[in-house]
Each structure stands twice: as C-alpha cells, then as structure tokens.
Design a protein around this motif. Structure first.
Motif, PDB file in Angstrom:
ATOM      1  N   THR A  48       0.826  -1.213   0.000  1.00 24.04           N
ATOM      2  CA  THR A  48       0.000   0.000   0.000  1.00 24.04           C
ATOM      3  C   THR A  48       0.861   1.264   0.000  1.00 24.04           C
ATOM      4  O   THR A  48       0.433   2.308  -0.495  1.00 24.04           O
TER       5      THR A  48
ATOM      6  N   ASP B 161      -5.886  -6.327   7.385  1.00 21.61           N
ATOM      7  CA  ASP B 161      -7.068  -5.487   7.171  1.00 21.61           C
ATOM      8  C   ASP B 161      -6.901  -4.124   7.850  1.00 21.61           C
ATOM      9  O   ASP B 161      -7.321  -3.090   7.308  1.00 21.61           O
ATOM     10  N   ARG B 162      -6.306  -4.125   9.020  1.00 19.71           N
ATOM     11  CA  ARG B 162      -6.083  -2.835   9.692  1.00 19.71           C
ATOM     12  C   ARG B 162      -5.104  -1.972   8.889  1.00 19.71           C
ATOM     13  O   ARG B 162      -5.225  -0.738   8.854  1.00 19.71           O
TER      14      ARG B 162
ATOM     15  N   ILE C  34      -5.000  -1.980   5.686  1.00 17.24           N
ATOM     16  CA  ILE C  34      -5.834  -1.458   4.602  1.00 17.24           C
ATOM     17  C   ILE C  34      -6.537  -0.177   5.050  1.00 17.24           C
ATOM     18  O   ILE C  34      -6.599   0.817   4.305  1.00 17.24           O
ATOM     19  N   VAL C  35      -7.077  -0.198   6.252  1.00 18.86           N
ATOM     20  CA  VAL C  35      -7.760   0.994   6.792  1.00 18.86           C
ATOM     21  C   VAL C  35      -6.776   2.159   6.909  1.00 18.86           C
ATOM     22  O   VAL C  35      -7.082   3.297   6.514  1.00 18.86           O
ATOM     23  N   GLU C  36      -5.589   1.878   7.428  1.00 18.43           N
ATOM     24  CA  GLU C  36      -4.585   2.935   7.579  1.00 18.43           C
ATOM     25  C   GLU C  36      -4.206   3.534   6.225  1.00 18.43           C
ATOM     26  O   GLU C  36      -4.073   4.753   6.085  1.00 18.43           O
TER      27      GLU C  36
ATOM     28  N   ALA D 211      -6.032   3.576   3.479  1.00 15.25           N
ATOM     29  CA  ALA D 211      -7.162   4.345   2.951  1.00 15.25           C
ATOM     30  C   ALA D 211      -7.234   5.722   3.606  1.00 15.25           C
ATOM     31  O   ALA D 211      -7.568   6.723   2.951  1.00 15.25           O
ATOM     32  N   GLU D 212      -6.914   5.778   4.890  1.00 14.28           N
ATOM     33  CA  GLU D 212      -6.928   7.060   5.596  1.00 14.28           C
ATOM     34  C   GLU D 212      -5.860   8.010   5.052  1.00 14.28           C
ATOM     35  O   GLU D 212      -5.973   9.229   5.192  1.00 14.28           O
TER      36      GLU D 212
ATOM     37  N   GLY E 135     -10.710   1.391   2.094  1.00 11.14           N
ATOM     38  CA  GLY E 135     -10.780   1.047   3.506  1.00 11.14           C
ATOM     39  C   GLY E 135     -11.845   0.033   3.838  1.00 11.14           C
ATOM     40  O   GLY E 135     -11.985  -0.376   4.989  1.00 11.14           O
TER      41      GLY E 135
END
Length: 330
Positions: free
Chosen positions: A87, A143-144, A146-148, A150-151, A219
């Motif tokens: 990412t 997955d966490r 991925i969230v980071e 996206a942020e 995210g």
C-alpha cells in the motif's frame, strides 16, 4: 487501450481464476511471482509475467514501474508487513485489493458482518508468525493496514472469503469429499450432517476481486461466500447430483466415531459452530455468486480431470467401515 492489472501471485488457485476473470473483462494482465509453479498462461495472449519476490521491496517496485497498473490484486500477502509495503508502493492505483479471510473475525456470530463483528487481535509476535493458529490474526492485522492506507488516500480494499473451493484447488479439501462420493455408495459424515462452514466458489472470489477493485470503497472489507450456504450433508448431495450417482449419507456421532479412534474434527470441512458470512455488502456492488449446481458441476469435472484425491485428509476408509459396522448393529 485495455486497462492494466497486476496480479501478485496468479498461477495457482484463486490467482489463476483471477487472471481469467480479468482477461474476460478486457484487462491486460501481468503476473508477478517467483516462478516456482507452472504458469498456465505462459502462451496466453494478453498476459505477461514478471519474476520477482513480493517480499523484496525492490522487486515489487520494479514490477510497478514496468507495468504501471491501473489495479493491483494481491493474492499472496500473508503477513501484515506485506500489505504495508504494497500500500505504500501502490499509492496511485485505481484499486488495490488484498485477500484477507473470514478467519479474521474474532467472535463467533451468525452471520459475521464486516462492520459489526470484531476482528481478531494481533500481537507483534503473531504478525511475523507462520503457524496456522495465528493465520486469522495476521489477516486481521492486514485489514487494519488497509484501513490505515485508505486514511492516507490510497484506494486500498480487502475481501474476506470463507472456505474456497473449485477447479485447481491445490489444498484438496473439497477433493477428499469429491473422491469419497465418486468411490463409495455410503459416505460417513460426522455429527448430524447439519454443520455449516460457509464456502465460496473460486471464480466467484475472482469476480469479487475485480468488482471491489473497480467499485469498492477505500478502507472497506467485503465478505465473499456462496449466496446460498449449505450444510455438509447438502454439499454431498450436490456432489452426488453433479456426478449423476446415488449415495447414502451416514451420520455418526462422537461415540460411533470413537469406536474407530476418530473424532468429528478428523473430517475436513467439519466445523462444530456454524461459520456464516453476510455477503450483502458485496452484492450491493453488483456481484452475485454462481448457482451451486453449476459451481459443483464444474468442480466435479475438473476434479475428475486431475490427480487430486484429498488423501492427506483421509481418516481411513477402514476406520469408516468400522463406524458403519457399529451403526448397522444399532
């Protein structure tokens, strides 16, 4: 000019179906892997191959620069660090999709929902572990990541398949049951046959990867599974119908199994507590699963063309015969 897709992995099971799905939707596909397995697309028009190690950041960066992909499908991110590196690198793609797992969920709920069911925790030790027991922890930590990402503005998403089955399944989990139905008139099933471990047809997982890459929310996590979930006994009936044969499903409790030194857990795809994923979030993107009869027919066809029999999961037919003898005397 077709869009460009980079598939990290791409020659075995889910990755192989993903390449086919992308080709069917007019992508030019580049496979990136170490070249350790036969490449079924070696002579296929519209598919290139870049050799390298996804855990080597220099190799991954070289692949990005040579391909300049519109979307990236990551089939072999097994550690949170893999997702973190990817990412960080693919910050400008239209969609980066990571394959997580239904095992990322940390609580037993029916069904498990993306935005409601808690994820497993992951310690620093688990994040670099390679044990099967911590697989779900590592996937949840991915997955966490991925969230980071996206942020930070990256178009990063993940899918969470349940047990995947279908053509080219090197795990051979379904092949055990396919072989049993093809070889025997009476098939022993642990418990009452009503246990449910949600499954996902591999081409449907590939379809989910494309749909999420194109339309998913950065995210976001998306469960993937057959839209019609069936019990273990119903699965065997589907197999028998696809094979145009008749079988007797013989259910056996713990006491009957113990007569042959077996337990329910000795049978692959058995799970005591139901595992069911809510797939409505994915369906809202326009995805739908293949009808079960069609999915099983294709799975049976390819199984019979292969040399897979799921022997590593075999509890021993002689043990099953002992169980059948016990049940016949009751």
């Amino acid at each position: 000019m077709p869009k460009s897709a980079l598939v990290i992995g791409g020659t075995r099971f889910i990755g192989r179906h993903t390449v086919e799905e992308l080709l069917d939707h007019d992508y030019h596909v580049t496979i990136f892997n170490r070249g350790n397995h036969d490449n079924p697309f070696a002579t296929r028009e519209g598919v290139d191959h870049v050799e390298g190690d996804r855990r080597d950041e220099t190799d991954l960066k070289a692949a990005k620069l040579s391909v300049r992909p519109d979307i990236v499908i990551d089939c072999v991110a097994y550690y949170p660090a893999d997702v973190d590196i990817a990412t960080d690198l693919f910050t400008d793609v239209e969609g980066y999709v990571y394959i997580s797992s239904g095992d990322a969920y940390g609580e037993e709920e029916i069904p498990k929902r993306e935005d409601a069911t808690p994820m497993r925790p992951c310690t620093e030790e688990q994040a670099v572990d390679d044990a099967g027991e911590t697989y779900g922890n590592r996937k949840a930590e991915g997955d966490r990541k991925i969230v980071e990402a996206a942020e930070e503005g990256v178009n990063a998403m993940s899918i969470r398949p349940c047990i995947v089955y279908g053509p080219y399944d090197y795990t051979e989990r379904m092949d055990y049951w396919l072989d049993r139905v093809d070889s025997h008139d009476r098939v022993v099933v642990p418990g009452d046959g009503q246990n449910l471990w949600h499954r996902a047809y591999a081409p449907d997982v590939a379809k989910a990867l494309r749909v999420v890459a194109e339309n998913g929310e950065p995210g976001g996590f998306y469960n993937v599974g057959d839209q019609r979930a069936v019990t273990l006994e119903e699965m065997l009936e589907l197999i028998a119908d696809a094979m145009d044969t008749d079988i007797e499903v013989v259910t056996a409790g713990e006491n009957e199994l113990a007569a042959a030194g077996l337990s329910p857990e000795d049978f692959v795809l058995y799970r005591d507590y139901p595992h069911l994923l809510d797939v409505n979030k994915l369906a809202d993107l326009g995805w739908e699963s293949t009808p079960l009869e069609e999915a099983m027919a294709r799975s049976v066809e390819e199984h019979r063309e292969s040399d897979r029999d799921g022997a590593e999961y075999d509890p021993g037919r002689e043990n099953e015969e002992t169980v059948l003898d016990v049940l016949d005397t009751l």
